[in-house]
Design an enzyme around this catalytic site. Sequence first.
Site, PDB file in Angstrom:
ATOM      1  N   HIS A 150     115.503  90.862 -12.034  1.00 46.74           N
ATOM      2  CA  HIS A 150     116.745  91.604 -11.861  1.00 46.74           C
ATOM      3  C   HIS A 150     116.942  91.859 -10.373  1.00 46.74           C
ATOM      4  O   HIS A 150     116.105  91.489  -9.543  1.00 46.74           O
ATOM      5  CB  HIS A 150     116.726  92.909 -12.656  1.00 46.74           C
TER       6      HIS A 150
ATOM      7  N   ASP B   3     122.424  90.971  -6.915  1.00 47.93           N
ATOM      8  CA  ASP B   3     123.425  90.539  -7.887  1.00 47.93           C
ATOM      9  C   ASP B   3     124.765  90.225  -7.226  1.00 47.93           C
ATOM     10  O   ASP B   3     125.405  89.209  -7.543  1.00 47.93           O
ATOM     11  CB  ASP B   3     123.646  91.628  -8.936  1.00 47.93           C
TER      12      ASP B   3
END
Length: 339
Positions: free
Chosen positions: A146, A176
């Site tokens: 992540h 991200d």
Amino acid sequence: MTLPLAGMRVIDFTRLLPGPLATRHLLELGAEVIKVEGPPEQGQDDGTRHMGRTADDIAQDRDSLTFRLLNEGKQLRQLDLREAAGRDAALALARDADVLIEGFRPGVMQRLGLGWDVLHAANPRLVVCAITGYGQQGPWSQRAGHDINYIAMAGVLEQIATSDGDIAVPNFQIGDLLGGTQAALCGVLAALVGALRTGRGRFVDISMAHEVLRHHVLAAATLSATGRVPLPGRDMLSGGAPCYGVYRTADGRHLAVGALELKFWRALCGALDRPRWAHRHWSLGERPGGDEAMRLRTDVAALFASQPLNHWVKLFDTVDCCVTPVLRLDEAHAHPLFT
């Protein structure tokens, strides 16, 4: 005016944040976006549908606000890519599309019968973009991750720390959003230009960890020039220069000082009635992170700590020296700059 991507079709096989936000931006540029999810009873739908759902959302049987914000305006389709009918339907969508973006682990699309070779044969002008944590190939290609993992591996998280070494986990997903969303947009738009010129699409391989590392240029420059990694809280842009940093005010708020150029620093010192400080600046030989610079930073911090935030905001309102309050998100939304 006609939006620049009007008439183009994007097939979105992504979930969570990086891919859905990239396709939302393509939608905002005029493209038609078809978001494809698998059967929810098999856990193949987008997880953001359920993240942060409120009691009101549940009562009204609606998806989370996050999902709605990321996917508003997209056409939603449900296809089971594990079944022949679902794969055939997906391939039919790809034949009429300009872009296909997916966020599966490397190899998944191939196992589903929708790999690059198949898609390219069906639609030679199609641009295919794959967003993964660590790229399509390499020793980490199959690892899960992540945002926090990508910025950790790229040497960024270690730099988001105080001079005491305490790391702050940012509530802004650098891996991200920079490594995934923005990198995918850049790659897709460049590939679209190429497809329009040549009639041939291409495969865009986005590794979020690699993209973050590629943009970690200033710390890399320090490493290259000095042979050392910048010390957290002591490099020029991380707290080692008194003219550039964050200072706490008397009411527990913070002031962002960006007086990096000498003219701004001198204007700041003039507003503070500290003329002696005006001669102490990195451009005049004071080394960021050095003992003298850190002592001056302590003196600057003590001054800013003597008054509440509004005092300093009013003082610097008419002074051109790159000083701003550190706003909360609700304050930013209400500020004239953004309204």
